[in-house]
Write a protein that holds these residues in place. Structure first.
Motif, short mmCIF file in Angstrom:
data_model
loop_
_atom_site.label_atom_id
_atom_site.label_comp_id
_atom_site.label_asym_id
_atom_site.label_seq_id
_atom_site.Cartn_x
_atom_site.Cartn_y
_atom_site.Cartn_z
N MET A 157 0.83 -1.21 0.00
CA MET A 157 0.00 0.00 0.00
C MET A 157 0.86 1.26 0.00
SD MET A 157 -2.96 1.05 2.74
CE MET A 157 -3.85 -0.48 2.50
N ILE A 158 1.90 1.26 0.81
CA ILE A 158 2.80 2.41 0.90
C ILE A 158 3.56 2.60 -0.42
CG2 ILE A 158 4.85 3.33 2.04
CD1 ILE A 158 3.80 1.82 4.60
N ASP A 159 4.05 1.50 -0.98
CA ASP A 159 4.74 1.58 -2.27
C ASP A 159 3.83 2.18 -3.33
OD1 ASP A 159 7.15 0.59 -1.43
OD2 ASP A 159 6.86 -1.43 -2.20
N HIS A 160 2.61 1.67 -3.43
CA HIS A 160 1.68 2.14 -4.46
C HIS A 160 1.29 3.60 -4.25
CE1 HIS A 160 0.21 -2.14 -5.79
NE2 HIS A 160 1.47 -1.88 -6.10
N ALA A 161 1.18 4.01 -3.00
CA ALA A 161 0.84 5.41 -2.72
C ALA A 161 1.94 6.35 -3.21
CB ALA A 161 0.61 5.61 -1.23
N ASN A 162 3.15 5.83 -3.32
CA ASN A 162 4.28 6.62 -3.82
C ASN A 162 4.59 6.32 -5.29
OD1 ASN A 162 5.57 8.21 -1.46
ND2 ASN A 162 5.12 6.21 -0.57
N GLY A 163 3.71 5.57 -5.94
CA GLY A 163 3.91 5.26 -7.36
C GLY A 163 5.00 4.25 -7.60
N ILE A 164 5.31 3.43 -6.59
CA ILE A 164 6.40 2.46 -6.69
C ILE A 164 5.84 1.04 -6.84
CG2 ILE A 164 8.35 1.40 -5.44
CD1 ILE A 164 8.64 4.12 -3.97
N GLU A 165 6.42 0.26 -7.74
CA GLU A 165 6.07 -1.15 -7.90
C GLU A 165 7.35 -1.93 -8.20
OE1 GLU A 165 5.08 -4.39 -7.62
OE2 GLU A 165 3.14 -3.35 -7.66
N PRO A 166 7.87 -2.67 -7.23
CA PRO A 166 9.14 -3.37 -7.43
C PRO A 166 9.04 -4.60 -8.34
CG PRO A 166 8.25 -3.87 -5.27
CD PRO A 166 7.36 -2.81 -5.85
N VAL A 167 7.85 -5.16 -8.49
CA VAL A 167 7.71 -6.36 -9.31
C VAL A 167 7.83 -6.01 -10.79
CG1 VAL A 167 6.13 -8.21 -10.02
CG2 VAL A 167 6.29 -7.55 -7.62
N MET A 168 8.63 -6.80 -11.51
CA MET A 168 8.84 -6.58 -12.94
C MET A 168 8.34 -7.79 -13.71
SD MET A 168 12.65 -4.91 -12.57
CE MET A 168 12.83 -4.48 -14.28
N MET A 169 8.32 -7.68 -15.03
CA MET A 169 7.81 -8.77 -15.86
C MET A 169 8.57 -10.07 -15.61
SD MET A 169 5.48 -9.53 -18.12
CE MET A 169 4.95 -8.01 -18.92
N LYS A 170 9.87 -9.99 -15.44
CA LYS A 170 10.66 -11.20 -15.22
C LYS A 170 10.27 -11.88 -13.91
CE LYS A 170 14.57 -8.81 -13.01
NZ LYS A 170 16.03 -8.54 -13.06
N ASP A 171 9.84 -11.08 -12.92
CA ASP A 171 9.41 -11.66 -11.64
C ASP A 171 8.10 -12.42 -11.81
OD1 ASP A 171 11.54 -10.43 -10.15
OD2 ASP A 171 10.46 -8.54 -10.33
N LYS A 187 7.00 -13.80 -14.62
CA LYS A 187 7.27 -14.99 -15.43
C LYS A 187 8.01 -16.06 -14.64
CE LYS A 187 5.48 -13.67 -19.34
NZ LYS A 187 4.43 -14.45 -20.04
N GLY A 188 8.80 -15.63 -13.66
CA GLY A 188 9.58 -16.60 -12.89
C GLY A 188 8.89 -17.10 -11.64
N TYR A 189 7.69 -16.57 -11.36
CA TYR A 189 7.00 -16.93 -10.11
C TYR A 189 6.48 -18.36 -10.16
CZ TYR A 189 3.48 -17.12 -6.44
OH TYR A 189 2.73 -17.50 -5.36
N ARG A 190 6.73 -19.09 -9.09
CA ARG A 190 6.18 -20.45 -8.92
C ARG A 190 5.61 -20.54 -7.51
NH1 ARG A 190 6.99 -19.88 -13.36
NH2 ARG A 190 8.06 -21.18 -14.92
N PRO A 191 4.32 -20.81 -7.37
CA PRO A 191 3.72 -20.86 -6.04
C PRO A 191 4.30 -21.98 -5.19
CG PRO A 191 2.22 -21.74 -7.69
CD PRO A 191 3.37 -21.15 -8.44
N ARG A 192 4.43 -21.73 -3.89
CA ARG A 192 4.96 -22.75 -2.98
C ARG A 192 3.97 -23.90 -2.80
NH1 ARG A 192 7.47 -19.06 1.98
NH2 ARG A 192 9.07 -17.98 0.74
#
Length: 420
Positions: A231-245, A247-252
Protein backbone atom coordinates in the motif's frame (compact mmCIF):
# COMPACT_ATOMS: atom_id res chain seq x y z
CA UNK A 1 17.08 3.32 -18.32
CA UNK A 2 13.56 3.30 -16.95
CA UNK A 3 11.25 0.48 -17.92
CA UNK A 4 8.14 1.13 -19.98
CA UNK A 5 5.03 -0.99 -19.73
CA UNK A 6 1.78 -0.99 -21.66
CA UNK A 7 -1.48 -2.59 -20.60
CA UNK A 8 -4.01 -3.05 -23.40
CA UNK A 9 -7.68 -3.35 -22.44
CA UNK A 10 -10.34 -4.43 -24.95
CA UNK A 11 -13.33 -2.13 -24.53
CA UNK A 12 -16.51 -3.91 -23.40
CA UNK A 13 -14.94 -7.02 -24.87
CA UNK A 14 -17.81 -9.51 -24.87
CA UNK A 15 -20.28 -6.90 -26.14
CA UNK A 16 -17.81 -5.71 -28.77
CA UNK A 17 -17.33 -9.24 -30.09
CA UNK A 18 -21.10 -9.71 -30.37
CA UNK A 19 -21.37 -6.40 -32.26
CA UNK A 20 -18.56 -7.35 -34.65
CA UNK A 21 -20.24 -10.72 -35.30
CA UNK A 22 -23.43 -8.84 -36.27
CA UNK A 23 -21.67 -6.24 -38.41
CA UNK A 24 -22.45 -3.48 -35.91
CA UNK A 25 -20.24 -0.68 -34.58
CA UNK A 26 -19.52 -1.50 -30.90
CA UNK A 27 -19.34 2.22 -30.12
CA UNK A 28 -22.85 3.03 -31.37
CA UNK A 29 -24.90 -0.19 -31.12
CA UNK A 30 -27.00 -0.84 -28.03
CA UNK A 31 -26.20 -4.41 -27.00
CA UNK A 32 -25.96 -6.39 -23.78
CA UNK A 33 -24.50 -9.84 -23.25
CA UNK A 34 -26.78 -11.84 -20.97
CA UNK A 35 -28.46 -15.22 -20.90
CA UNK A 36 -32.06 -14.46 -21.77
CA UNK A 37 -33.07 -18.00 -20.81
CA UNK A 38 -32.54 -17.08 -17.18
CA UNK A 39 -34.67 -14.67 -15.19
CA UNK A 40 -34.50 -10.90 -15.53
CA UNK A 41 -32.33 -10.96 -12.41
CA UNK A 42 -29.46 -12.46 -14.41
CA UNK A 43 -26.31 -10.33 -14.54
CA UNK A 44 -25.24 -8.76 -17.84
CA UNK A 45 -21.69 -9.93 -18.57
CA UNK A 46 -21.06 -6.82 -20.65
CA UNK A 47 -22.84 -3.82 -22.11
CA UNK A 48 -21.70 -1.92 -25.20
CA UNK A 49 -20.05 1.52 -24.81
CA UNK A 50 -23.18 3.25 -26.16
CA UNK A 51 -25.24 1.60 -23.41
CA UNK A 52 -22.77 2.91 -20.83
CA UNK A 53 -23.24 6.43 -22.23
CA UNK A 54 -26.96 6.00 -21.57
CA UNK A 55 -26.19 5.31 -17.91
CA UNK A 56 -26.40 1.51 -17.98
CA UNK A 57 -23.73 0.10 -15.70
CA UNK A 58 -21.54 -2.83 -16.59
CA UNK A 59 -22.46 -6.03 -14.71
CA UNK A 60 -25.96 -4.71 -14.01
CA UNK A 61 -28.98 -7.02 -13.87
CA UNK A 62 -31.32 -7.16 -16.85
CA UNK A 63 -34.27 -5.71 -14.94
CA UNK A 64 -32.17 -2.64 -14.08
CA UNK A 65 -31.94 -1.58 -17.75
CA UNK A 66 -34.48 1.23 -18.33
CA UNK A 67 -37.47 0.08 -20.38
CA UNK A 68 -37.08 3.16 -22.61
CA UNK A 69 -33.81 1.82 -24.06
CA UNK A 70 -34.01 -0.44 -27.10
CA UNK A 71 -31.20 -2.94 -27.23
CA UNK A 72 -30.08 -6.31 -28.54
CA UNK A 73 -29.59 -9.11 -26.02
CA UNK A 74 -26.83 -11.52 -27.02
CA UNK A 75 -26.50 -14.92 -25.37
CA UNK A 76 -22.97 -15.45 -23.99
CA UNK A 77 -20.59 -17.39 -26.26
CA UNK A 78 -17.47 -17.92 -24.19
CA UNK A 79 -15.72 -20.06 -26.80
CA UNK A 80 -16.14 -17.25 -29.32
CA UNK A 81 -14.64 -14.71 -26.91
CA UNK A 82 -11.68 -16.98 -26.21
CA UNK A 83 -11.08 -17.34 -29.96
CA UNK A 84 -11.09 -13.55 -30.40
CA UNK A 85 -8.74 -13.12 -27.43
CA UNK A 86 -6.37 -15.71 -28.92
CA UNK A 87 -6.37 -13.85 -32.24
CA UNK A 88 -5.48 -10.60 -30.48
CA UNK A 89 -2.76 -12.37 -28.48
CA UNK A 90 -1.41 -13.50 -31.85
CA UNK A 91 -1.06 -9.84 -32.85
CA UNK A 92 1.05 -9.23 -29.75
CA UNK A 93 3.23 -12.25 -30.51
CA UNK A 94 4.02 -10.89 -33.97
CA UNK A 95 5.67 -7.89 -32.32
CA UNK A 96 6.92 -9.06 -28.90
CA UNK A 97 8.34 -12.15 -27.22
CA UNK A 98 5.91 -14.13 -25.09
CA UNK A 99 8.39 -13.55 -22.23
CA UNK A 100 7.47 -9.85 -22.36
CA UNK A 101 3.69 -10.40 -22.37
CA UNK A 102 1.53 -11.18 -19.35
CA UNK A 103 -2.12 -11.94 -20.01
CA UNK A 104 -3.85 -10.44 -16.97
CA UNK A 105 -7.37 -11.44 -18.02
CA UNK A 106 -9.22 -12.39 -21.19
CA UNK A 107 -9.43 -8.70 -22.15
CA UNK A 108 -6.26 -7.24 -20.60
CA UNK A 109 -2.57 -7.87 -21.21
CA UNK A 110 0.61 -6.24 -19.90
CA UNK A 111 3.52 -5.80 -22.34
CA UNK A 112 7.07 -4.80 -21.39
CA UNK A 113 8.05 -2.62 -24.35
CA UNK A 114 11.25 -1.27 -22.78
CA UNK A 115 13.61 -2.84 -25.31
CA UNK A 116 11.27 -2.62 -28.31
CA UNK A 117 10.78 1.14 -28.59
CA UNK A 118 14.24 1.70 -30.07
CA UNK A 119 13.85 -1.30 -32.37
CA UNK A 120 10.56 -0.02 -33.78
CA UNK A 121 11.67 3.63 -33.55
CA UNK A 122 8.53 4.57 -31.65
CA UNK A 123 7.59 6.33 -28.46
CA UNK A 124 5.46 4.40 -25.99
CA UNK A 125 2.38 6.37 -27.05
CA UNK A 126 3.06 5.72 -30.73
CA UNK A 127 3.41 2.02 -29.94
CA UNK A 128 0.09 2.08 -28.10
CA UNK A 129 -1.68 3.76 -31.02
CA UNK A 130 -0.15 1.29 -33.45
CA UNK A 131 -1.31 -1.74 -31.46
CA UNK A 132 -4.78 -0.33 -30.87
CA UNK A 133 -5.19 0.32 -34.60
CA UNK A 134 -3.90 -3.16 -35.44
CA UNK A 135 -6.46 -4.75 -33.13
CA UNK A 136 -9.28 -2.69 -34.60
CA UNK A 137 -8.25 -3.23 -38.24
CA UNK A 138 -7.76 -6.99 -37.89
CA UNK A 139 -10.39 -7.93 -35.30
CA UNK A 140 -12.81 -5.01 -35.18
CA UNK A 141 -12.56 -4.47 -31.41
CA UNK A 142 -11.67 -1.09 -29.90
CA UNK A 143 -9.01 -0.92 -27.18
CA UNK A 144 -7.73 1.43 -24.50
CA UNK A 145 -4.18 1.57 -23.16
CA UNK A 146 -2.29 2.51 -20.03
CA UNK A 147 1.41 3.40 -20.16
CA UNK A 148 3.62 3.45 -17.09
CA UNK A 149 7.18 3.29 -15.88
CA UNK A 150 6.14 0.28 -13.79
CA UNK A 151 3.33 -2.26 -13.91
CA UNK A 152 1.25 -0.51 -11.25
CA UNK A 153 1.39 2.89 -12.91
CA UNK A 154 0.44 1.36 -16.25
CA UNK A 155 -2.62 -0.22 -14.64
CA UNK A 156 -3.62 3.02 -12.89
CA UNK A 157 -3.12 4.97 -16.12
CA UNK A 158 -5.52 2.54 -17.79
CA UNK A 159 -8.14 2.44 -15.04
CA UNK A 160 -8.28 6.14 -14.17
CA UNK A 161 -6.60 8.25 -16.85
CA UNK A 162 -7.25 6.51 -20.17
CA UNK A 163 -11.05 6.49 -19.92
CA UNK A 164 -11.07 10.33 -19.86
CA UNK A 165 -8.49 10.81 -22.64
CA UNK A 166 -9.64 11.65 -26.21
CA UNK A 167 -7.37 8.94 -27.64
CA UNK A 168 -8.17 6.44 -24.83
CA UNK A 169 -4.52 6.36 -23.77
CA UNK A 170 -3.29 7.22 -20.27
CA UNK A 171 0.36 7.69 -19.34
CA UNK A 172 1.99 8.00 -15.91
CA UNK A 173 5.39 8.06 -14.29
CA UNK A 174 6.18 8.50 -10.59
CA UNK A 175 6.14 12.30 -10.85
CA UNK A 176 2.95 12.71 -12.90
CA UNK A 177 1.22 10.15 -10.69
CA UNK A 178 1.79 12.41 -7.67
CA UNK A 179 0.96 15.56 -9.60
CA UNK A 180 -2.35 14.34 -11.03
CA UNK A 181 -3.66 11.49 -8.87
CA UNK A 182 -2.31 11.94 -5.35
CA UNK A 183 -5.49 13.74 -4.32
CA UNK A 184 -7.84 11.75 -6.56
CA UNK A 185 -10.99 10.32 -4.98
CA UNK A 186 -12.49 7.87 -4.41
CA UNK A 187 -9.67 5.58 -3.34
CA UNK A 188 -11.58 2.59 -4.71
CA UNK A 189 -10.61 3.75 -8.23
CA UNK A 190 -7.09 2.54 -7.45
CA UNK A 191 -6.13 -1.07 -8.09
CA UNK A 192 -6.13 -3.27 -4.95
CA UNK A 193 -8.13 -0.82 -2.84
CA UNK A 194 -11.60 -2.26 -2.42
CA UNK A 195 -14.54 -0.86 -0.44
CA UNK A 196 -13.46 -2.68 2.73
CA UNK A 197 -9.92 -1.31 2.62
CA UNK A 198 -11.17 2.19 1.81
CA UNK A 199 -13.61 2.08 4.71
CA UNK A 200 -10.85 0.94 7.06
CA UNK A 201 -8.62 3.82 5.91
CA UNK A 202 -11.43 6.30 6.53
CA UNK A 203 -11.33 5.39 10.23
CA UNK A 204 -7.92 7.06 10.31
CA UNK A 205 -9.03 10.07 8.26
CA UNK A 206 -7.29 8.77 5.11
CA UNK A 207 -9.13 9.44 1.83
CA UNK A 208 -6.35 9.90 -0.76
CA UNK A 209 -3.09 8.35 -1.91
CA UNK A 210 -1.25 11.44 -0.64
CA UNK A 211 -2.61 10.81 2.84
CA UNK A 212 -1.51 7.15 2.68
CA UNK A 213 2.00 8.22 1.63
CA UNK A 214 2.18 10.78 4.45
CA UNK A 215 0.61 8.59 7.16
CA UNK A 216 2.86 7.08 9.88
CA UNK A 217 4.03 3.73 8.60
CA UNK A 218 3.60 2.03 11.97
CA UNK A 219 -0.09 3.02 11.93
CA UNK A 220 -0.58 1.40 8.52
CA UNK A 221 1.30 -1.77 9.53
CA UNK A 222 -0.82 -2.10 12.67
CA UNK A 223 -3.99 -1.67 10.60
CA UNK A 224 -3.11 -3.80 7.57
CA UNK A 225 -0.17 -6.00 8.52
CA UNK A 226 2.23 -6.96 5.73
CA UNK A 227 -0.21 -5.58 3.13
CA UNK A 228 0.79 -2.10 4.30
CA UNK A 229 4.15 -2.48 2.54
CA UNK A 230 2.48 -2.73 -0.87
CA UNK A 231 0.00 0.00 0.00
CA UNK A 232 2.80 2.41 0.90
CA UNK A 233 4.74 1.58 -2.27
CA UNK A 234 1.68 2.14 -4.46
CA UNK A 235 0.84 5.41 -2.72
CA UNK A 236 4.28 6.62 -3.82
CA UNK A 237 3.91 5.26 -7.36
CA UNK A 238 6.40 2.46 -6.69
CA UNK A 239 6.07 -1.15 -7.90
CA UNK A 240 9.14 -3.37 -7.43
CA UNK A 241 7.71 -6.36 -9.31
CA UNK A 242 8.84 -6.58 -12.94
CA UNK A 243 7.81 -8.77 -15.86
CA UNK A 244 10.66 -11.20 -15.22
CA UNK A 245 9.41 -11.66 -11.64
CA UNK A 246 5.92 -12.56 -12.86
CA UNK A 247 7.27 -14.99 -15.43
CA UNK A 248 9.58 -16.60 -12.89
CA UNK A 249 7.00 -16.93 -10.11
CA UNK A 250 6.18 -20.45 -8.92
CA UNK A 251 3.72 -20.86 -6.04
CA UNK A 252 4.96 -22.75 -2.98
CA UNK A 253 1.68 -24.59 -2.63
CA UNK A 254 -1.09 -25.42 -5.03
CA UNK A 255 -4.78 -25.89 -4.53
CA UNK A 256 -7.74 -26.76 -6.72
CA UNK A 257 -11.14 -25.18 -6.27
CA UNK A 258 -14.56 -25.81 -7.75
CA UNK A 259 -17.75 -23.93 -7.04
CA UNK A 260 -21.15 -23.03 -8.35
CA UNK A 261 -24.16 -20.92 -7.53
CA UNK A 262 -27.28 -23.01 -8.07
CA UNK A 263 -30.19 -21.74 -10.16
CA UNK A 264 -32.63 -22.43 -7.33
CA UNK A 265 -32.62 -23.44 -3.68
CA UNK A 266 -31.72 -27.15 -3.30
CA UNK A 267 -33.03 -29.45 -0.56
CA UNK A 268 -30.75 -32.09 0.97
CA UNK A 269 -31.34 -34.92 -1.55
CA UNK A 270 -30.64 -32.74 -4.62
CA UNK A 271 -27.74 -30.94 -2.93
CA UNK A 272 -26.14 -34.30 -2.14
CA UNK A 273 -26.03 -35.04 -5.87
CA UNK A 274 -24.22 -31.73 -6.46
CA UNK A 275 -21.70 -32.64 -3.78
CA UNK A 276 -20.97 -36.01 -5.41
CA UNK A 277 -20.70 -34.46 -8.89
CA UNK A 278 -18.23 -31.84 -7.71
CA UNK A 279 -16.14 -34.38 -5.81
CA UNK A 280 -16.05 -36.44 -9.00
CA UNK A 281 -15.00 -33.34 -10.94
CA UNK A 282 -11.99 -32.62 -8.72
CA UNK A 283 -10.90 -36.29 -8.86
CA UNK A 284 -10.92 -36.13 -12.66
CA UNK A 285 -8.75 -33.04 -12.51
CA UNK A 286 -6.33 -34.49 -9.98
CA UNK A 287 -5.76 -37.57 -12.10
CA UNK A 288 -5.53 -35.57 -15.34
CA UNK A 289 -2.86 -33.28 -13.89
CA UNK A 290 -1.08 -36.11 -12.04
CA UNK A 291 -1.68 -34.53 -8.64
CA UNK A 292 -2.59 -35.86 -5.21
CA UNK A 293 -4.07 -34.28 -2.08
CA UNK A 294 -4.15 -34.96 1.63
CA UNK A 295 -7.37 -33.08 2.48
CA UNK A 296 -10.43 -31.43 0.99
CA UNK A 297 -12.48 -28.56 2.41
CA UNK A 298 -16.18 -28.43 1.67
CA UNK A 299 -18.24 -25.27 2.13
CA UNK A 300 -21.77 -24.36 1.18
CA UNK A 301 -24.16 -21.50 1.69
CA UNK A 302 -27.78 -21.92 2.61
CA UNK A 303 -30.53 -20.08 0.76
CA UNK A 304 -30.64 -16.34 1.41
CA UNK A 305 -33.98 -16.62 3.19
CA UNK A 306 -32.28 -18.23 6.20
CA UNK A 307 -29.67 -15.48 6.76
CA UNK A 308 -27.10 -17.89 8.23
CA UNK A 309 -23.35 -18.28 7.79
CA UNK A 310 -21.63 -20.73 5.46
CA UNK A 311 -21.15 -24.29 6.63
CA UNK A 312 -17.56 -25.45 6.32
CA UNK A 313 -15.60 -28.60 7.12
CA UNK A 314 -12.48 -30.50 6.10
CA UNK A 315 -11.88 -34.19 5.53
CA UNK A 316 -8.31 -35.46 6.03
CA UNK A 317 -7.33 -38.64 4.21
CA UNK A 318 -4.29 -39.46 6.34
CA UNK A 319 -2.10 -39.66 3.25
CA UNK A 320 -1.84 -38.22 -0.25
CA UNK A 321 -4.35 -39.66 -2.70
CA UNK A 322 -6.28 -39.08 -5.90
CA UNK A 323 -8.42 -42.21 -5.60
CA UNK A 324 -12.06 -41.68 -6.54
CA UNK A 325 -13.16 -44.57 -4.32
CA UNK A 326 -11.53 -42.83 -1.37
CA UNK A 327 -12.24 -39.16 -2.05
CA UNK A 328 -15.86 -39.13 -3.25
CA UNK A 329 -17.44 -41.18 -0.41
CA UNK A 330 -15.57 -39.23 2.27
CA UNK A 331 -16.53 -35.85 0.81
CA UNK A 332 -20.18 -36.91 0.57
CA UNK A 333 -20.04 -38.26 4.12
CA UNK A 334 -18.67 -34.90 5.27
CA UNK A 335 -21.58 -33.18 3.53
CA UNK A 336 -24.06 -35.52 5.27
CA UNK A 337 -22.59 -34.56 8.63
CA UNK A 338 -22.52 -30.81 7.93
CA UNK A 339 -25.86 -30.05 6.30
CA UNK A 340 -28.91 -29.03 8.24
CA UNK A 341 -31.53 -31.03 6.35
CA UNK A 342 -34.32 -28.67 7.39
CA UNK A 343 -32.80 -25.98 5.14
CA UNK A 344 -31.93 -25.58 1.46
CA UNK A 345 -28.63 -24.75 -0.26
CA UNK A 346 -27.81 -22.13 -2.92
CA UNK A 347 -23.97 -22.04 -3.15
CA UNK A 348 -21.46 -24.88 -3.14
CA UNK A 349 -17.63 -24.90 -3.05
CA UNK A 350 -14.87 -27.52 -2.81
CA UNK A 351 -11.24 -26.66 -2.10
CA UNK A 352 -8.59 -29.34 -2.61
CA UNK A 353 -5.77 -28.58 -0.17
CA UNK A 354 -2.05 -29.39 -0.01
CA UNK A 355 -1.87 -30.45 -3.64
CA UNK A 356 1.44 -31.93 -4.80
CA UNK A 357 2.64 -33.82 -7.83
CA UNK A 358 1.80 -37.52 -7.76
CA UNK A 359 5.04 -39.25 -6.68
CA UNK A 360 3.98 -42.33 -8.61
CA UNK A 361 4.39 -44.61 -5.62
CA UNK A 362 2.39 -44.63 -2.39
CA UNK A 363 2.67 -46.35 0.92
CA UNK A 364 -0.34 -48.71 1.06
CA UNK A 365 -2.13 -49.79 4.19
CA UNK A 366 -3.45 -53.28 4.95
CA UNK A 367 -6.95 -51.99 4.20
CA UNK A 368 -6.18 -50.99 0.59
CA UNK A 369 -7.72 -53.21 -2.04
CA UNK A 370 -7.03 -53.70 -5.71
CA UNK A 371 -9.88 -51.39 -6.69
CA UNK A 372 -8.50 -48.56 -4.58
CA UNK A 373 -5.00 -49.01 -5.96
CA UNK A 374 -6.02 -49.06 -9.62
CA UNK A 375 -9.20 -47.01 -9.89
CA UNK A 376 -7.31 -43.94 -11.11
CA UNK A 377 -6.65 -45.96 -14.29
CA UNK A 378 -10.40 -45.94 -14.86
CA UNK A 379 -10.53 -42.22 -14.12
CA UNK A 380 -7.71 -41.59 -16.59
CA UNK A 381 -9.61 -43.58 -19.21
CA UNK A 382 -12.63 -41.35 -18.60
CA UNK A 383 -10.41 -38.27 -19.00
CA UNK A 384 -9.03 -39.65 -22.28
CA UNK A 385 -12.54 -40.15 -23.64
CA UNK A 386 -13.63 -36.66 -22.56
CA UNK A 387 -10.52 -35.08 -24.07
CA UNK A 388 -11.07 -36.82 -27.39
CA UNK A 389 -14.85 -36.69 -27.78
CA UNK A 390 -16.01 -33.91 -25.45
CA UNK A 391 -16.80 -33.49 -21.77
CA UNK A 392 -20.25 -35.09 -22.06
CA UNK A 393 -19.14 -38.07 -24.14
CA UNK A 394 -19.11 -40.16 -20.98
CA UNK A 395 -20.82 -39.45 -17.67
CA UNK A 396 -22.23 -41.13 -14.59
CA UNK A 397 -25.83 -42.08 -13.99
CA UNK A 398 -26.11 -39.54 -11.18
CA UNK A 399 -25.61 -36.79 -13.77
CA UNK A 400 -29.09 -37.64 -15.13
CA UNK A 401 -30.83 -37.35 -11.78
CA UNK A 402 -33.14 -34.44 -11.01
CA UNK A 403 -31.11 -31.44 -9.90
CA UNK A 404 -27.80 -32.63 -11.37
CA UNK A 405 -25.82 -29.86 -13.08
CA UNK A 406 -22.68 -31.56 -14.44
CA UNK A 407 -23.96 -32.01 -18.01
CA UNK A 408 -25.11 -28.39 -18.19
CA UNK A 409 -21.80 -27.15 -16.76
CA UNK A 410 -19.97 -29.25 -19.35
CA UNK A 411 -21.47 -26.91 -21.94
CA UNK A 412 -20.20 -23.84 -20.13
CA UNK A 413 -16.93 -21.96 -19.83
CA UNK A 414 -16.40 -19.97 -16.65
CA UNK A 415 -19.98 -20.65 -15.63
CA UNK A 416 -21.43 -19.19 -18.84
CA UNK A 417 -22.61 -20.72 -22.11
CA UNK A 418 -19.75 -21.57 -24.45
CA UNK A 419 -21.87 -20.98 -27.54
CA UNK A 420 -21.01 -24.38 -28.99
Amino acid sequence: MKNTYLIIDLKSFYASVECVERGLDPMTANLVVADGARSDKTICLAVSPSMKKLGVKNRCRVFEIPATIEYIMATPRMRKYIDYAAEIYGIYLRHFSKDDIFVYSIDEAFIDVTHYLKTYNMTAREMAVYLMEKIYDEVGVRATCGIGTNLYLAKIALDITAKHAPDFIGELNEETFKETLWDHTPLTDFWRIGPGTAKHLMKYGIYTMRQIAEAPEDLLYRAFGIDAELMIDHANGIEPVMMKDIKGYRPRAKSITAGQVLMSDYPYDKARIICAEMADEVVLRLVREKLVTSSITLSFGYANKYDVDFERGTVNFGRYTNSSSEIIPKVVDLFDRLMDRSMEIRRFYINVNNVIEDPGTMQLSMFDNKGTIHDNRMVQAVNDIKDKFGKSAIFKGMDLEEGATALERNRQIGGHKSGE
